[in-house]
Design a protein around this motif. Structure first.
Motif, PDB file in Angstrom:
ATOM      1  N   PHE A 125       0.927  -1.284   0.155  1.00 51.53           N
ATOM      2  CA  PHE A 125       0.086  -0.092  -0.041  1.00 51.53           C
ATOM      3  C   PHE A 125       0.707   1.042  -0.080  1.00 51.53           C
ATOM      4  O   PHE A 125       0.537   2.077  -0.578  1.00 51.53           O
ATOM      5  CB  PHE A 125      -0.878   0.155   1.218  1.00 51.53           C
ATOM      6  N   HIS A 129       0.813   3.865  -2.899  1.00 48.75           N
ATOM      7  CA  HIS A 129       0.627   5.648  -2.423  1.00 48.75           C
ATOM      8  C   HIS A 129       1.938   6.264  -3.153  1.00 48.75           C
ATOM      9  O   HIS A 129       1.777   7.436  -3.558  1.00 48.75           O
ATOM     10  CB  HIS A 129       0.631   5.806  -0.904  1.00 48.75           C
ATOM     11  N   SER A 165      -1.717   3.765   4.487  1.00 51.14           N
ATOM     12  CA  SER A 165      -1.222   2.664   4.293  1.00 51.14           C
ATOM     13  C   SER A 165      -1.361   1.695   5.549  1.00 51.14           C
ATOM     14  O   SER A 165      -1.714   0.590   5.399  1.00 51.14           O
ATOM     15  CB  SER A 165       0.186   2.580   3.617  1.00 51.14           C
TER      16      SER A 165
END
Length: 179
Positions: A125, A129, A165
């Motif tokens: 994640f 990002h 995240s």
């Protein structure tokens, strides 16, 4: 044996249609949770894009995100601060928006292959990002210059990317427990 959906079975289409609509609602709601900043607001969009990709799968998640962006392009106020229309795709947020379908697809693919544990999901994640921020920075740099784009379009979002995240990994851990 692979099962196909027949048009004569409306109940089989109801679930995917409801999931699709739910994804659009989640993406839109995440856009409206915003902290206004210039030139790019802080929203929950990136977290929603990742979760839609992970939970819906790479292709279905990609389709949801493209449809949502299509609604925005057609004038529906589904983006942050109610922005809509083609202007959103040529202004300061264009790079971020255009990265969303790719990142949603990669999140859906990643959770099936390499993002299988809590730590790997968090790292995945965070990397996704980073990809959104990179695309946003690249576009914004063409408008205001590279250094200014980093200062205004990347640096303020690094802590948020870290937090979102972690939140995404925690949400996925909760889904694991429910299974």
């Amino acid at each position: 044996m692979k099962q196909t959906i027949s048009m004569h079975e409306p109940r089989t289409l109801l679930r995917p249609a409801a999931l699709f609509l739910g994804g659009i609602v989640v993406l839109t709601a995440s856009s409206w949770v915003a902290v206004p900043m210039v030139p790019v607001p802080v929203t929950m969009q990136t977290l929603a894009v990742l979760l839609v990709g992970v939970l819906a799968g790479p292709r279905f998640g990609f389709a949801m995100i493209v449809f949502w962006l299509g609604l925005a392009a057609l004038g529906a106020p589904v983006l942050s601060e109610g922005k809509a229309g083609i202007a959103a795709f040529v202004g300061p947020t264009a790079g971020y928006l255009l990265a969303f379908p790719v990142v949603g697809y990669l999140a859906g693919l990643g959770v099936k292959t390499v993002m299988t544990g809590h730590v790997s999901r968090f790292a995945g994640f965070l990397a996704l990002h980073g990809l959104i921020l990179l695309a946003g920075w690249a576009w914004l740099a063409t408008i205001i210059g590279a250094r200014e784009a980093f200062a205004a379009g990347v640096a303020p979002f690094l802590i948020g990317a870290l937090i979102k995240s972690g939140l995404g990994a925690a949400i996925m851990a909760a889904f694991d427990r429910v299974k």
